[in-house]
Design a protein around this motif. Sequence first.
Motif, PDB file in Angstrom:
ATOM      1  N   GLY A 127       0.828  -1.196   0.000  1.00 41.27           N
ATOM      2  CA  GLY A 127       0.000   0.000   0.000  1.00 41.27           C
ATOM      3  C   GLY A 127       0.862   1.245   0.000  1.00 41.27           C
ATOM      4  O   GLY A 127       2.092   1.167  -0.118  1.00 41.27           O
ATOM      5  N   SER A 138      -4.758   0.890   0.487  1.00 39.90           N
ATOM      6  CA  SER A 138      -4.442  -0.262  -0.352  1.00 39.90           C
ATOM      7  C   SER A 138      -5.696  -0.681  -1.138  1.00 39.90           C
ATOM      8  O   SER A 138      -6.819  -0.338  -0.740  1.00 39.90           O
ATOM      9  CB  SER A 138      -3.940  -1.420   0.516  1.00 39.90           C
ATOM     10  OG  SER A 138      -4.961  -1.855   1.406  1.00 39.90           O
ATOM     11  N   PRO A 139      -5.528  -1.391  -2.257  1.00 50.50           N
ATOM     12  CA  PRO A 139      -4.250  -1.822  -2.818  1.00 50.50           C
ATOM     13  C   PRO A 139      -3.479  -0.647  -3.415  1.00 50.50           C
ATOM     14  O   PRO A 139      -4.069   0.381  -3.777  1.00 50.50           O
ATOM     15  CB  PRO A 139      -4.658  -2.819  -3.904  1.00 50.50           C
ATOM     16  CG  PRO A 139      -6.029  -2.351  -4.324  1.00 50.50           C
ATOM     17  CD  PRO A 139      -6.683  -1.850  -3.060  1.00 50.50           C
ATOM     18  N   ALA A 140      -2.171  -0.810  -3.521  1.00 47.29           N
ATOM     19  CA  ALA A 140      -1.334   0.268  -4.038  1.00 47.29           C
ATOM     20  C   ALA A 140      -1.483   0.388  -5.555  1.00 47.29           C
ATOM     21  O   ALA A 140      -1.633  -0.611  -6.262  1.00 47.29           O
ATOM     22  CB  ALA A 140       0.127  -0.003  -3.680  1.00 47.29           C
TER      23      ALA A 140
END
Length: 244
Positions: free
Chosen positions: A49, A101-103
Motif C-alpha cells: 500500500g 491499499s491496494p497500491a
Amino acid sequence: MKHSKVGALMTSDVVHAEYGTPFKEVARLLAGHRISGLPVVDDDEKVLGVISETDLMTRQAAGTPGPPEPRRRFHRLGWTPGSRARRTKARARTAGRLMSSPAITVHSDATVAEAARVMARHRVERLPVVDDEERLVGIVTRRDLLQVFLRPDPEIRSGIRDDVLVRALGLTPSSVDVDVHEGVVTLTGQLERRSECAMAVEMCRQTDGVVAVVDHLTHRFDDSWRRPDEPAPEAITGNWLRRL
C-alpha cells in the motif's frame, strides 16, 4: 518510436515503511526526508500500500472532537466501506493499518505517457515502481514525469527525423523539413498519400517533449476515400518518394 521509460526517471533509493512500522516512525520518515508519501512493503519487498500525508492527517483528525456528523443510512452500523476505512485509520498504530491499499503501481518499463495516465486516472501524485515480480524498485512523481518537456529542441528534431520519418514511416530524411522551437514542431513538405501526412503528424504529437505540432504537409494522392480492399496509389504508380 522510442519513448522515455519510467525506469530512466524514477528515484531508485526509495524511502519506505514495512507493515509493522510504528505510526510515529512513519511521521518521522515523511518529515525527515521532506516527502509527502511513501510505499509500504512486505518481507519480499512487494508493495502492499501507500501512505500519504492525508492518511496521517485523517488519523490525527480522528482524535479531535468535532461537530456530530449527519446520520445516514447504515451510518450507525458502520456498514459503508468509507466508514470502515476511516475507523481503521483512526485507530492505526502501524503503517499497515494506516496505509491505503491496494497500491497503485507502475512497471519500470512503462512509458512516461502510460504512467501519466495512471496518475491522472487515480488522482495520485506518486507511483511506486515495480519489476516483473512486483517488487519495489523505485518511485516516480509528477515532477519526474515533467522532465520530458525539458528535452532540448535539437534532440526532439533528431528523434522525429530518425524514429518517425525514417524508421516508422520509411521516408527519406529530405522528404520533410522538421523545425522545432520551444517544443513546437513544424512539419513542411510533400508526401505521397494523405494518410502518411496524418500518421506523421500524430506520431510527432506522441514524441517525448513535443508541446504541439504545426502541420504544413501536402500530399499527391488523397487516399481517404479509398475502400479497404482497393490497392493503394503506390501499388499502381510506385512509391516515387522512397526512391529519391
